[in-house]
Write an enzyme that holds these catalytic residues in place. Structure first.
Site, PDB file in Angstrom:
ATOM      1  N   HIS A  16      13.685   8.132  -5.813  1.00 35.12           N
ATOM      2  CA  HIS A  16      12.232   8.329  -5.918  1.00 35.12           C
ATOM      3  C   HIS A  16      11.740   8.343  -7.353  1.00 35.12           C
ATOM      4  CE1 HIS A  16       8.462   9.885  -3.888  1.00 35.12           C
ATOM      5  NE2 HIS A  16       8.975   9.082  -2.973  1.00 35.12           N
TER       6      HIS A  16
ATOM      7  N   HIS B 278       9.483  -1.958   1.761  1.00 37.64           N
ATOM      8  CA  HIS B 278       9.141  -0.534   1.747  1.00 37.64           C
ATOM      9  C   HIS B 278       8.055  -0.288   2.793  1.00 37.64           C
ATOM     10  CE1 HIS B 278       6.840   2.949  -0.042  1.00 37.64           C
ATOM     11  NE2 HIS B 278       8.063   3.410  -0.171  1.00 37.64           N
TER      12      HIS B 278
END
Length: 381
Positions: free
Chosen positions: A185, A284
């Site tokens: 992340h 994604h």
């Protein structure tokens, strides 16, 4: 055929839906969203709508070029996401008008089913192991989880060992027949990535996602060279030009987001560029049903597709989930870790418009968390 109406809907838990209607009744749906900036993207769509009302929706590429470049200032997450949702809706309209799925318009399917993975969570190795076993029991053979919470630029040996121990516990629980993706992340500095990734190599993660922040993409080459762990990047890259400098660095997986990176049209181009660099595609998509439907159309027409992210179960039980806005939730029926090729026209889904309008009456103001280190300074979320 002309576009006569463009509407946006803020719907829980954190999504923005787009409806484009034509004068002959054909309706297309898109999902333009920057998570936490939904109102801003809706305003951008309103500003762009003047270029579309009264226009024929079918010349999609010409619309893409004008919307992307006609305002002189271009790029960035807000404009690219607004464009992405419009592009999805135009492809949906064209597919419905011609009576075929979008992937047929992209050259036809190259596979019969697409592999998907399941998000899991857990603060400890034991919790991750339990969640991983539940996912396997549900039929998944691939999972993804967040490696850690906030990190200092160079964190302690205890924190490093914790990252390794959690992955070890998950691997021991699910065995070697299950793929594990690890999401960093953007919380790792380049130094931390180079320290930690070699320690994960014996556990054979499928890939490690966003090992460094996108602004440090130029430093991906030494990170990739320093580990055998496959690197995946791209959720915060918004165009083929953003990917141009990243693809040669040694990454293994490109992760453009169909709701951020210019929609179906642009992700199709990014996928082709990735193929030329021996890089796989894994879009994604921790978002809503329209985003997933658009992603799947790309997946089924893309030779270098690897695996698809999806958000089933990612939100709290009380929140609306992936299936809440579909007239037929069966279109996203996952079996043995795969989803079947959509055969319906356009994006292959039917949106429950009444449910969308009811949810939009309440809307949302979702914002991501703001994290801070123990000393009070800002920490990457």
């Amino acid at each position: 055929m002309k576009i006569v109406r463009i509407e946006t809907f803020l719907v829980p838990p954190r999504w923005l839906f787009l409806r484009v209607e034509t004068d002959d009744g054909v309706v297309g749906w898109g999902e333009p969203i920057v998570e936490g900036r939904a109102e801003t993207v809706a305003t951008a769509i309103d500003e762009l709508s003047g270029l579309l009302i009264g226009a024929d929706p079918r010349p999609i590429e010409d619309h893409w070029q004008v919307l992307a470049k006609g305002g002189f200032y271009r790029g960035g997450p807000v404009l690219s996401s607004a464009l992405a949702g419009i592009d999805q809706a135009l492809w949906d309209i064209k597919g419905r008008y011609l009576g075929v799925p979008v992937h047929e318009l992209l050259g036809g399917p190259v596979r019969d089913k697409a592999r998907v993975y399941r998000w899991i969570g857990g603060a400890s190795g034991a919790e991750l192991a339990e969640a991983g076993l539940r996912a396997v029991a549900e039929g998944y053979d691939a999972v993804k989880y967040n490696a850690t919470e906030q990190l200092r630029h160079i964190d302690s040996p205890a924190v490093v060992r914790g990252v390794v121990e959690r992955l070890t516990a998950l691997r021991e629980a699910v065995g070697w027949g299950v793929d594990i993706a690890v999401d960093l992340h953007g919380r790792f500095s380049v130094a931390m990535a180079r320290r930690v990734l070699p320690l994960l190599e014996p556990l054979l993660p499928m890939f490690v996602e966003e090992p460094v922040l996108p602004e440090f993409s130029r430093d991906l080459a030494p990170v990739a060279a320093g580990t055998a762990v496959p690197l995946a990047v791209g959720e915060r890259l918004y165009s083929r030009w953003d990917f141009r400098d990243v693809l040669p660095t040694g990454i293994a997986v490109a992760q453009p987001d169909l709701c951020h990176a210019g929609g179906i049209s642009e992700v199709r181009r990014i996928a082709a560029m990735a193929e030329a660099h021996d890089v796989a595609l894994a879009p994604h998509c921790p978002l809503g049903p329209i985003a997933l439907a658009a992603s799947l159309q790309i997946d089924f027409a893309t030779p270098n597709f690897l695996i698809q992210e999806q958000s089933l179960g990612i939100h709290a039980p009380e929140d609306n989930d992936l299936l809440a806005y579909l007239a037929d939730p069966g279109c996203f029926r996952f079996a043995e870790g795969h989803v079947a090729r959509p055969t319906g026209p356009g994006l292959g889904i039917e949106i429950d418009e009444a449910a969308v309008r009811r949810a939009a009456a309440d809307g949302h103001r979702w914002r991501n968390q703001i994290w801070r280190h123990r000393d009070g300074s800002f920490a990457e979320w």
